[in-house]
Motif scaffolding. Structure first.
Motif, short mmCIF file in Angstrom:
data_model
loop_
_atom_site.label_atom_id
_atom_site.label_comp_id
_atom_site.label_asym_id
_atom_site.label_seq_id
_atom_site.Cartn_x
_atom_site.Cartn_y
_atom_site.Cartn_z
N ASN A 85 -102.92 33.90 93.07
CA ASN A 85 -101.71 33.34 93.68
C ASN A 85 -101.80 33.47 95.20
O ASN A 85 -101.07 34.22 95.84
CB ASN A 85 -100.47 34.06 93.15
CG ASN A 85 -99.18 33.36 93.55
OD1 ASN A 85 -99.21 32.28 94.13
ND2 ASN A 85 -98.06 33.97 93.25
N ASP A 86 -102.75 32.73 95.77
CA ASP A 86 -102.92 32.69 97.22
C ASP A 86 -103.48 31.33 97.62
O ASP A 86 -103.74 30.48 96.77
CB ASP A 86 -103.82 33.83 97.72
CG ASP A 86 -105.21 33.83 97.09
OD1 ASP A 86 -105.65 32.77 96.60
OD2 ASP A 86 -105.86 34.89 97.07
N GLU A 87 -103.69 31.13 98.93
CA GLU A 87 -104.13 29.84 99.43
C GLU A 87 -105.45 29.39 98.80
O GLU A 87 -105.62 28.21 98.46
CB GLU A 87 -104.28 29.91 100.95
CG GLU A 87 -104.41 28.56 101.64
CD GLU A 87 -103.07 27.85 101.79
OE1 GLU A 87 -103.08 26.66 102.16
OE2 GLU A 87 -102.03 28.48 101.55
N TYR A 143 -89.24 33.51 94.30
CA TYR A 143 -90.17 33.40 95.42
C TYR A 143 -91.54 32.86 95.03
O TYR A 143 -92.18 32.15 95.77
CB TYR A 143 -90.38 34.77 96.07
CG TYR A 143 -89.11 35.45 96.50
CD1 TYR A 143 -88.06 34.73 97.05
CD2 TYR A 143 -88.95 36.83 96.36
CE1 TYR A 143 -86.89 35.35 97.44
CE2 TYR A 143 -87.79 37.46 96.76
CZ TYR A 143 -86.76 36.72 97.30
OH TYR A 143 -85.61 37.35 97.69
N TYR A 144 -92.02 33.26 93.84
CA TYR A 144 -93.42 33.05 93.51
C TYR A 144 -93.81 31.58 93.38
O TYR A 144 -94.94 31.21 93.69
CB TYR A 144 -93.77 33.80 92.22
CG TYR A 144 -93.67 35.30 92.33
CD1 TYR A 144 -94.07 35.95 93.49
CD2 TYR A 144 -93.18 36.06 91.28
CE1 TYR A 144 -93.98 37.32 93.61
CE2 TYR A 144 -93.09 37.45 91.38
CZ TYR A 144 -93.49 38.07 92.55
OH TYR A 144 -93.40 39.44 92.66
N TYR A 173 -92.61 29.01 94.98
CA TYR A 173 -92.34 28.19 96.17
C TYR A 173 -93.62 27.74 96.89
O TYR A 173 -93.81 26.56 97.17
CB TYR A 173 -91.42 28.97 97.12
CG TYR A 173 -91.38 28.42 98.52
CD1 TYR A 173 -90.72 27.23 98.79
CD2 TYR A 173 -92.04 29.06 99.57
CE1 TYR A 173 -90.70 26.71 100.07
CE2 TYR A 173 -92.02 28.55 100.84
CZ TYR A 173 -91.36 27.37 101.10
OH TYR A 173 -91.35 26.86 102.35
N ARG A 174 -94.52 28.69 97.19
CA ARG A 174 -95.71 28.36 97.98
C ARG A 174 -96.61 27.36 97.26
O ARG A 174 -97.12 26.42 97.86
CB ARG A 174 -96.50 29.62 98.32
CG ARG A 174 -95.83 30.51 99.35
CD ARG A 174 -96.67 31.74 99.64
NE ARG A 174 -97.98 31.40 100.15
CZ ARG A 174 -99.08 32.12 99.95
NH1 ARG A 174 -99.02 33.23 99.23
NH2 ARG A 174 -100.23 31.76 100.47
N GLN A 196 -94.92 23.86 97.23
CA GLN A 196 -95.03 23.23 98.55
C GLN A 196 -96.45 22.73 98.80
O GLN A 196 -96.66 21.63 99.32
CB GLN A 196 -94.63 24.23 99.63
CG GLN A 196 -93.15 24.61 99.66
CD GLN A 196 -92.29 23.55 100.33
OE1 GLN A 196 -91.62 22.78 99.66
NE2 GLN A 196 -92.30 23.52 101.64
N PHE A 197 -97.44 23.55 98.45
CA PHE A 197 -98.85 23.21 98.67
C PHE A 197 -99.22 21.94 97.90
O PHE A 197 -99.81 21.01 98.45
CB PHE A 197 -99.75 24.37 98.24
CG PHE A 197 -101.22 24.07 98.34
CD1 PHE A 197 -101.90 24.30 99.53
CD2 PHE A 197 -101.92 23.55 97.26
CE1 PHE A 197 -103.26 24.00 99.63
CE2 PHE A 197 -103.27 23.26 97.36
CZ PHE A 197 -103.95 23.49 98.54
N VAL A 244 -86.04 26.39 104.00
CA VAL A 244 -87.03 27.47 104.15
C VAL A 244 -86.37 28.70 104.78
O VAL A 244 -86.59 29.83 104.35
CB VAL A 244 -88.22 27.00 105.01
CG1 VAL A 244 -89.12 28.19 105.36
CG2 VAL A 244 -89.04 25.95 104.26
N GLN A 270 -85.85 32.52 103.25
CA GLN A 270 -86.22 33.75 103.96
C GLN A 270 -85.03 34.69 104.11
O GLN A 270 -85.16 35.91 103.96
CB GLN A 270 -86.80 33.39 105.33
CG GLN A 270 -88.13 32.65 105.25
CD GLN A 270 -88.58 32.11 106.60
OE1 GLN A 270 -87.76 31.81 107.48
NE2 GLN A 270 -89.87 31.99 106.78
#
Length: 216
Positions: free
Chosen positions: A31-33, A56-57, A59-60, A63-64, A121, A125
């Motif tokens: 779970n990273d870039e 939270y988990y 979201y990234r 979006q990516f 966003v 936060q």
């Protein structure tokens, strides 16, 4: 959902996310870039990725994928839970959850995800920070109570805790005020509608607007 070549269900945790494709089956990524990029390489342009709103988990990753032209749907976890219950699934693992989410996406018309705005966003936060401060405030209140129970609390300890509580109250109020300011700026009609309901004040209404807007 036959307009998509393949549908993927994604179950996300803090460190990894499990994926189940309707054609390719199960896989797992960090779970990273780097994990996002590896996952994206496995997707055809006409794929659909379905995931639960996990605070939270999700979201990234959402979006990516959205920014890389992949169709994404973020669905309500309660809807998926009911779907699993209807299927009478009793085995609960990350792999089976990812498969259930995939099947949910195949069986339902799921809404497509839109990338969050700058205001959304910042709201996300602020919610993270507010959650942290509220937990600290509760812990400080519990410590104060514990000192009072002793009957002879140290003046220094008691004073330090009171100062800490005062600071936390100030920070919480500041965050709540900022959230309200952002909601008024971005979602005034929805805020007005909610505050017209008896029993819902402006603070609660602003939280409901943000939760609905950002997390679902």
């Amino acid at each position: 959902m036959d307009k998509y070549k393949e549908t993927f269900g994604v179950d996300i945790s803090k460190d990894v996310f499990d994926v189940y494709g309707s054609e390719c089956g199960h896989s797992q990524f960090k779970n990273d870039e780097q994990g996002f990029k590896l996952f994206a390489k496995t997707l055809a342009s006409d794929s659909l990725v379905v995931m639960e709103a996990t605070g939270y988990y999700h979201y990234r990753l959402a979006q990516f994928l959205y920014k890389n032209g992949i169709a994404v749907s973020v669905v309500n976890p309660l809807s998926v839970k009911r779907f699993i219950q209807m299927k009478l699934s009793k085995v609960k693992t990350d792999k089976s959850d990812a498969k259930a989410i995939c099947n949910y996406g195949l069986s339902n018309e799921v809404p497509l995800y839109n990338a969050l705005t700058d205001v959304q966003v910042e709201c996300l936060q602020l919610f993270r920070l507010l959650d942290s401060y509220l937990k600290k405030r509760t812990a400080t209140k519990n410590k104060l109570h514990g000192e009072e129970v002793l009957g002879i609390p140290s003046k220094y300890v008691y004073g330090s805790l009171k100062r800490d509580l005062k600071h936390l109250n100030k920070e919480v109020k500041g965050i709540e005020d900022r959230l309200l300011e952002l909601v008024k700026q971005d979602q005034q009609p929805q805020l007005t509608l909610l505050t017209s309901i008896p029993g819902i004040g402006i603070k609660k209404a602003s939280f409901l607007v943000v939760i609905t807007d950002v997390f679902y």
